[in-house]
Design an enzyme around this catalytic site. Structure first.
Site, PDB file in Angstrom:
ATOM      1  N   LYS A 279       0.830  -1.215   0.000  1.00 45.87           N
ATOM      2  CA  LYS A 279       0.000   0.000   0.000  1.00 45.87           C
ATOM      3  C   LYS A 279       0.863   1.263   0.000  1.00 45.87           C
ATOM      4  O   LYS A 279       0.542   2.241  -0.687  1.00 45.87           O
ATOM      5  CB  LYS A 279      -0.964  -0.018   1.180  1.00 45.87           C
TER       6      LYS A 279
ATOM      7  N   THR B  46     -10.106  -0.984  -3.957  1.00 46.75           N
ATOM      8  CA  THR B  46     -10.707  -1.717  -2.846  1.00 46.75           C
ATOM      9  C   THR B  46     -10.396  -1.007  -1.539  1.00 46.75           C
ATOM     10  O   THR B  46      -9.366  -0.327  -1.413  1.00 46.75           O
ATOM     11  CB  THR B  46     -10.160  -3.159  -2.795  1.00 46.75           C
ATOM     12  N   GLY B  47     -11.327  -1.137  -0.590  1.00 44.64           N
ATOM     13  CA  GLY B  47     -11.259  -0.687   0.781  1.00 44.64           C
ATOM     14  C   GLY B  47     -10.221   0.321   1.190  1.00 44.64           C
ATOM     15  O   GLY B  47     -10.287   1.506   0.846  1.00 44.64           O
TER      16      GLY B  47
ATOM     17  N   THR C  57      -7.085   0.812   0.423  1.00 46.17           N
ATOM     18  CA  THR C  57      -6.302   1.478  -0.618  1.00 46.17           C
ATOM     19  C   THR C  57      -7.050   2.689  -1.165  1.00 46.17           C
ATOM     20  O   THR C  57      -6.463   3.755  -1.386  1.00 46.17           O
ATOM     21  CB  THR C  57      -5.971   0.503  -1.764  1.00 46.17           C
TER      22      THR C  57
ATOM     23  N   ASP D   3     -12.839  -7.069  -4.716  1.00 49.55           N
ATOM     24  CA  ASP D   3     -12.298  -7.553  -5.987  1.00 49.55           C
ATOM     25  C   ASP D   3     -13.420  -8.009  -6.916  1.00 49.55           C
ATOM     26  O   ASP D   3     -13.380  -7.771  -8.129  1.00 49.55           O
ATOM     27  CB  ASP D   3     -11.323  -8.708  -5.745  1.00 49.55           C
TER      28      ASP D   3
ATOM     29  N   HIS E 121      -7.892 -14.804   0.755  1.00 54.41           N
ATOM     30  CA  HIS E 121      -8.847 -14.457  -0.296  1.00 54.41           C
ATOM     31  C   HIS E 121      -8.199 -14.566  -1.683  1.00 54.41           C
ATOM     32  O   HIS E 121      -8.490 -13.794  -2.576  1.00 54.41           O
ATOM     33  CB  HIS E 121      -9.445 -13.067  -0.072  1.00 54.41           C
TER      34      HIS E 121
END
Length: 296
Positions: free
Chosen positions: A172, A195-196, A198, A229, A256
């Site tokens: 990140k 996503t989330g 990031t 995703d 995941h």
């Protein structure tokens, strides 16, 4: 970019569905990119059955810089993995083009997974879609003095394009560095998503750079483990997001993993539309080249 100063060395393979028809991805790539190939003069290291298909379709007929590797069942893909990591500049590969059919079981064989993983580790492009390979040839040719191909201009009208920016936890901070370095070109995209966590971090960066105008710079979806995703995969399948820059950490097992693979599978399903970039070195070069093509 070529490790061998004389020419690029590119590994080339294609799943059966991408090489057996006159309009297959292999035909579209090698026919449509012939001018770029003639300019760059890369050495192509081609897995057996793919080279057979090239001969049958008369693709790159008369092209001199081709080396044949064995069929996949005889270790052709395994040898490509070895060449990706080879430190000898006369043997190592600069990029892999592996046109993957997402329903072909061979794309999940250990050698196929290892090929992608080692490209990520060694910072070499792993081009698994027709669109990604076409764009790579175009950008490398332009970087070597070619005029941009007008037939591809629509893809580079960034105001009409979407990009997904995703990074694993260990990556990140690298994503933030990359986004700050290339903020000007990323800001030209008509749509950005992530996503989330990031997405939140990128919006904080955008506020720092643009003030309040940057507050919703990126549309954040759910975190990866909670389905983000999959949400972005739907955008890819609906052809609303052409490019995915996914900074992967290849050294950590992830619960995941299936969700991560879903993004690539979605891009490969719409192979002529979407592409994925998976490491910091390749992503940095790609963003510089996109900017150069925009501002010749």
């Amino acid at each position: 970019m070529p490790s061998n100063t004389s020419r690029y060395r590119i590994g080339l393979a294609a799943n059966r569905a991408h090489q057996d028809a006159p309009d297959s991805a292999l035909v579209q790539l090698l026919s449509g990119s012939r001018t770029c190939i003639e300019l760059l003069q890369p050495e192509l290291i081609v897995v057996g059955r793919t080279l057979d298909a090239m001969g049958q379709m008369k693709l790159l007929d008369g092209y001199a810089h081709i080396e044949r590797f064995p069929y996949g069942r005889q270790g052709g893909l395994m040898k490509l993995v070895s060449r990706v990591v080879d430190t000898d500049p006369a043997r190592t590969l600069d990029a892999i083009i592996y046109l993957i059919d997402p329903v072909d079981p061979s794309s999940t064989f250990p050698e196929a997974v290892a090929l992608k993983r080692q490209c990520v580790i060694h910072g070499k492009p792993f081009l698994s879609t027709l669109a990604g390979a076409q764009e790579w040839f175009e950008l490398e040719a332009v970087a070597n003095g070619a005029a941009p191909d007008p037939a591809l201009n629509d893809r580079f009208d960034l105001a009409q394009e979407g990009i997904a920016l995703i990074a694993h936890d260990a990556m990140k901070s690298r994503m933030l560095e990359l986004a700050e370095k290339h903020f000007e070109v990323l800001d030209k995209f008509g749509f950005r998503c992530a996503t989330g966590t990031t997405g939140g971090l990128l919006n904080e960066l955008a506020v720092k750079i643009k003030g309040e105008a940057g507050r919703n710079w990126v549309k954040p979806f759910l975190s990866g483990p909670l389905g983000g995703d999959a949400q972005i995969a739907e955008l890819i399948l609906d052809e609303q997001c052409r490019r995915v820059l996914f900074l992967e950490d290849p050294h950590v097992a992830r619960q995941h993993e299936a969700d991560i693979q879903l993004l690539e599978r979605a891009a490969r399903t719409v192979t002529g539309y979407a592409s994925c970039m998976s490491d910091i070195k390749w992503g940095d070069r790609w963003l510089r080249q996109i900017n150069a093509r925009q501002n010749p």
